[in-house]
Scaffold this motif. Structure first.
Motif, PDB file in Angstrom:
ATOM      1  N   ASN A 183     -95.832 -39.629 -20.651  1.00  0.00           N
ATOM      2  CA  ASN A 183     -96.509 -39.772 -21.943  1.00  0.00           C
ATOM      3  C   ASN A 183     -97.937 -40.272 -21.802  1.00  0.00           C
ATOM      4  OD1 ASN A 183     -94.305 -38.895 -23.427  1.00  0.00           O
ATOM      5  ND2 ASN A 183     -93.433 -40.935 -23.546  1.00  0.00           N
ATOM      6  N   THR A 184     -98.185 -41.183 -20.870  1.00  0.00           N
ATOM      7  CA  THR A 184     -99.515 -41.782 -20.743  1.00  0.00           C
ATOM      8  C   THR A 184    -100.414 -41.051 -19.750  1.00  0.00           C
ATOM      9  OG1 THR A 184     -98.788 -43.334 -19.021  1.00  0.00           O
ATOM     10  CG2 THR A 184     -98.653 -44.080 -21.317  1.00  0.00           C
ATOM     11  N   GLY A 185     -99.835 -40.390 -18.756  1.00  0.00           N
ATOM     12  CA  GLY A 185    -100.624 -39.672 -17.764  1.00  0.00           C
ATOM     13  C   GLY A 185    -101.078 -40.530 -16.604  1.00  0.00           C
ATOM     14  N   TYR A 186    -100.552 -41.754 -16.485  1.00  0.00           N
ATOM     15  CA  TYR A 186    -100.920 -42.600 -15.356  1.00  0.00           C
ATOM     16  C   TYR A 186     -99.778 -43.549 -15.001  1.00  0.00           C
ATOM     17  CZ  TYR A 186    -101.733 -46.471 -18.593  1.00  0.00           C
ATOM     18  OH  TYR A 186    -101.564 -47.451 -19.532  1.00  0.00           O
ATOM     19  N   TYR A 217    -102.831 -45.008 -10.812  1.00  0.00           N
ATOM     20  CA  TYR A 217    -102.809 -43.664 -10.242  1.00  0.00           C
ATOM     21  C   TYR A 217    -102.713 -42.696 -11.412  1.00  0.00           C
ATOM     22  CZ  TYR A 217    -101.546 -39.627  -7.446  1.00  0.00           C
ATOM     23  OH  TYR A 217    -101.540 -38.382  -6.862  1.00  0.00           O
ATOM     24  N   SER A 218    -103.640 -41.757 -11.501  1.00  0.00           N
ATOM     25  CA  SER A 218    -103.712 -40.844 -12.644  1.00  0.00           C
ATOM     26  C   SER A 218    -103.106 -39.485 -12.331  1.00  0.00           C
ATOM     27  CB  SER A 218    -105.162 -40.657 -13.084  1.00  0.00           C
ATOM     28  OG  SER A 218    -105.689 -41.866 -13.535  1.00  0.00           O
ATOM     29  N   PHE A 219    -102.541 -38.891 -13.360  1.00  0.00           N
ATOM     30  CA  PHE A 219    -101.962 -37.561 -13.299  1.00  0.00           C
ATOM     31  C   PHE A 219    -102.735 -36.673 -14.265  1.00  0.00           C
ATOM     32  CE2 PHE A 219     -98.719 -40.619 -12.280  1.00  0.00           C
ATOM     33  CZ  PHE A 219     -98.039 -40.062 -11.212  1.00  0.00           C
ATOM     34  N   SER A 220    -102.634 -35.376 -14.098  1.00  0.00           N
ATOM     35  CA  SER A 220    -103.252 -34.418 -15.009  1.00  0.00           C
ATOM     36  C   SER A 220    -102.159 -33.757 -15.841  1.00  0.00           C
ATOM     37  CB  SER A 220    -104.017 -33.345 -14.241  1.00  0.00           C
ATOM     38  OG  SER A 220    -105.052 -33.926 -13.485  1.00  0.00           O
ATOM     39  N   LYS A 221    -102.554 -33.308 -17.018  1.00  0.00           N
ATOM     40  CA  LYS A 221    -101.612 -32.592 -17.867  1.00  0.00           C
ATOM     41  C   LYS A 221    -101.132 -31.340 -17.128  1.00  0.00           C
ATOM     42  CE  LYS A 221    -101.109 -30.563 -22.411  1.00  0.00           C
ATOM     43  NZ  LYS A 221    -101.774 -30.244 -23.666  1.00  0.00           N
ATOM     44  N   GLY A 222     -99.827 -31.101 -17.127  1.00  0.00           N
ATOM     45  CA  GLY A 222     -99.256 -29.954 -16.432  1.00  0.00           C
ATOM     46  C   GLY A 222     -98.736 -30.273 -15.041  1.00  0.00           C
ATOM     47  N   ASP A 223     -99.013 -31.478 -14.541  1.00  0.00           N
ATOM     48  CA  ASP A 223     -98.479 -31.894 -13.231  1.00  0.00           C
ATOM     49  C   ASP A 223     -97.008 -32.277 -13.379  1.00  0.00           C
ATOM     50  OD1 ASP A 223    -101.034 -31.560 -12.323  1.00  0.00           O
ATOM     51  OD2 ASP A 223    -101.427 -33.684 -11.967  1.00  0.00           O
ATOM     52  N   TYR A 224     -96.335 -32.425 -12.260  1.00  0.00           N
ATOM     53  CA  TYR A 224     -94.952 -32.876 -12.241  1.00  0.00           C
ATOM     54  C   TYR A 224     -94.855 -34.204 -11.495  1.00  0.00           C
ATOM     55  CZ  TYR A 224     -93.129 -28.444 -13.956  1.00  0.00           C
ATOM     56  OH  TYR A 224     -92.843 -27.357 -14.726  1.00  0.00           O
ATOM     57  N   ILE A 225     -93.996 -35.072 -11.987  1.00  0.00           N
ATOM     58  CA  ILE A 225     -93.693 -36.345 -11.325  1.00  0.00           C
ATOM     59  C   ILE A 225     -92.187 -36.391 -11.085  1.00  0.00           C
ATOM     60  CG2 ILE A 225     -93.572 -37.508 -13.572  1.00  0.00           C
ATOM     61  CD1 ILE A 225     -94.574 -39.263 -10.355  1.00  0.00           C
ATOM     62  N   THR A 226     -91.802 -36.822  -9.898  1.00  0.00           N
ATOM     63  CA  THR A 226     -90.393 -37.008  -9.572  1.00  0.00           C
ATOM     64  C   THR A 226     -90.248 -38.334  -8.848  1.00  0.00           C
ATOM     65  OG1 THR A 226     -90.109 -34.632  -9.285  1.00  0.00           O
ATOM     66  CG2 THR A 226     -88.386 -36.042  -8.392  1.00  0.00           C
ATOM     67  N   ILE A 227     -89.296 -39.142  -9.312  1.00  0.00           N
ATOM     68  CA  ILE A 227     -88.992 -40.412  -8.657  1.00  0.00           C
ATOM     69  C   ILE A 227     -87.529 -40.383  -8.233  1.00  0.00           C
ATOM     70  CG2 ILE A 227     -88.801 -42.915  -8.921  1.00  0.00           C
ATOM     71  CD1 ILE A 227     -91.143 -42.827 -10.823  1.00  0.00           C
ATOM     72  N   LYS A 228     -87.308 -40.711  -6.958  1.00  0.00           N
ATOM     73  CA  LYS A 228     -85.948 -40.774  -6.418  1.00  0.00           C
ATOM     74  C   LYS A 228     -85.699 -42.191  -5.925  1.00  0.00           C
ATOM     75  CE  LYS A 228     -82.778 -38.661  -3.134  1.00  0.00           C
ATOM     76  NZ  LYS A 228     -82.583 -37.604  -2.139  1.00  0.00           N
ATOM     77  N   GLY A 234     -87.410 -36.786 -13.128  1.00  0.00           N
ATOM     78  CA  GLY A 234     -88.792 -36.345 -13.149  1.00  0.00           C
ATOM     79  C   GLY A 234     -89.064 -35.440 -14.320  1.00  0.00           C
ATOM     80  N   GLY A 235     -90.295 -34.952 -14.378  1.00  0.00           N
ATOM     81  CA  GLY A 235     -90.644 -34.045 -15.450  1.00  0.00           C
ATOM     82  C   GLY A 235     -92.119 -33.712 -15.462  1.00  0.00           C
ATOM     83  N   LEU A 236     -92.514 -32.972 -16.466  1.00  0.00           N
ATOM     84  CA  LEU A 236     -93.857 -32.467 -16.647  1.00  0.00           C
ATOM     85  C   LEU A 236     -94.713 -33.515 -17.353  1.00  0.00           C
ATOM     86  CD1 LEU A 236     -95.640 -29.835 -16.496  1.00  0.00           C
ATOM     87  CD2 LEU A 236     -94.922 -29.438 -18.840  1.00  0.00           C
ATOM     88  N   ILE A 237     -95.911 -33.748 -16.841  1.00  0.00           N
ATOM     89  CA  ILE A 237     -96.852 -34.666 -17.475  1.00  0.00           C
ATOM     90  C   ILE A 237     -97.385 -33.971 -18.723  1.00  0.00           C
ATOM     91  CG2 ILE A 237     -99.004 -35.977 -17.225  1.00  0.00           C
ATOM     92  CD1 ILE A 237     -96.772 -36.922 -15.348  1.00  0.00           C
ATOM     93  N   ARG A 238     -97.236 -34.615 -19.864  1.00  0.00           N
ATOM     94  CA  ARG A 238     -97.680 -34.001 -21.111  1.00  0.00           C
ATOM     95  C   ARG A 238     -98.749 -34.817 -21.823  1.00  0.00           C
ATOM     96  NH1 ARG A 238     -91.851 -35.160 -22.585  1.00  0.00           N
ATOM     97  NH2 ARG A 238     -91.928 -37.291 -23.337  1.00  0.00           N
ATOM     98  N   SER A 239     -99.411 -35.679 -21.078  1.00  0.00           N
ATOM     99  CA  SER A 239    -100.457 -36.524 -21.638  1.00  0.00           C
ATOM    100  C   SER A 239    -101.548 -35.683 -22.285  1.00  0.00           C
ATOM    101  CB  SER A 239    -101.061 -37.406 -20.547  1.00  0.00           C
ATOM    102  OG  SER A 239    -102.204 -38.069 -21.023  1.00  0.00           O
ATOM    103  N   GLU A 240    -101.920 -36.025 -23.484  1.00  0.00           N
ATOM    104  CA  GLU A 240    -102.979 -35.304 -24.185  1.00  0.00           C
ATOM    105  C   GLU A 240    -104.358 -35.854 -23.843  1.00  0.00           C
ATOM    106  OE1 GLU A 240    -102.471 -32.578 -25.935  1.00  0.00           O
ATOM    107  OE2 GLU A 240    -100.330 -32.724 -25.601  1.00  0.00           O
ATOM    108  N   THR A 241    -104.403 -37.001 -23.126  1.00  0.00           N
ATOM    109  CA  THR A 241    -105.684 -37.622 -22.812  1.00  0.00           C
ATOM    110  C   THR A 241    -106.336 -36.997 -21.598  1.00  0.00           C
ATOM    111  OG1 THR A 241    -104.622 -39.354 -21.491  1.00  0.00           O
ATOM    112  CG2 THR A 241    -105.008 -39.802 -23.829  1.00  0.00           C
ATOM    113  N   ASN A 242    -105.577 -36.337 -20.717  1.00  0.00           N
ATOM    114  CA  ASN A 242    -106.142 -35.766 -19.484  1.00  0.00           C
ATOM    115  C   ASN A 242    -106.308 -34.277 -19.593  1.00  0.00           C
ATOM    116  OD1 ASN A 242    -106.173 -38.260 -18.360  1.00  0.00           O
ATOM    117  ND2 ASN A 242    -104.217 -38.034 -17.346  1.00  0.00           N
TER     118      ASN A 242
END
Length: 171
Positions: A50-53, A121-132, A163-171
């Motif tokens: 949600n936040t992108g970071y 650490y910043s992410f871009s909209k459309g990236d994927y994050i996975t935590i195991k 995990g999932g898709l980064i959907r932050s609208e700020t980036n």
């Protein structure tokens, strides 16, 4: 012969009255820990999405929360950044109107390094994050099962991947 049957009955009674409920309780505790770690991991990943970071405060709070289970964990973070590049035609030595997209992965070592250096650490909209998250120390249930069954039971009883898709609208 009568005393032998009484001894066997006492041993069976001890097993049924004490060991079986203890095994049930320790396995139930492992299930509760699994659900708790799963919820905390989902909460962190959803916050990142949600936040992108990911901030060092978010990560430290996550570590503190899952350490409440009194089990040590190995945490793996993978950031897949989407890249789009135009196709190059070797024959004409020019770029075509077609594009190819692929993902470039960043792993937990680089992410933790960025958290230490920048605090974020910043992410871009459309990236994927996975935590195991995988437990590294044996739980009480695993120790008890090894003792009773005399079998080689893997210590990894709490395993969570989210995990999932980064959907932050700020980036």
């Amino acid at each position: 012969m009568d005393s032998f049957s009484k001894i066997v009955a006492i041993i069976i009674s001890i097993l049924l009255l004490f060991v079986a409920p203890l095994m049930y309780l320790t396995q139930k505790q492992d299930m509760i820990s699994q659900v708790y770690v799963s919820n905390e991991t989902a909460s962190l990943v959803d916050s990142i999405r949600n936040t992108g970071y990911l901030s060092s405060e978010m990560y430290t709070a996550f570590l503190r929360k899952i350490s409440a289970t009194n089990v040590s964990y190995q945490i793996s973070i993978v950031h897949a950044h989407k890249l789009v590049e135009p196709l190059f035609d070797d024959v004409t030595a020019s770029y075509t109107d077609e594009y190819v997209s692929y993902y470039e992965n960043t792993y937990d070592e680089d992410i933790r390094k960025a958290l230490e250096e920048n605090g974020e650490y910043s992410f871009s909209k459309g990236d994927y994050i996975t935590i195991k998250v995988v437990n590294q120390s044996e739980t009480l249930g695993t120790k008890l099962q090894k003792m009773i069954y005399r079998a080689n039971i893997p210590k990894e009883q709490i395993v969570v991947t989210y995990g999932g898709l980064i959907r932050s609208e700020t980036n």
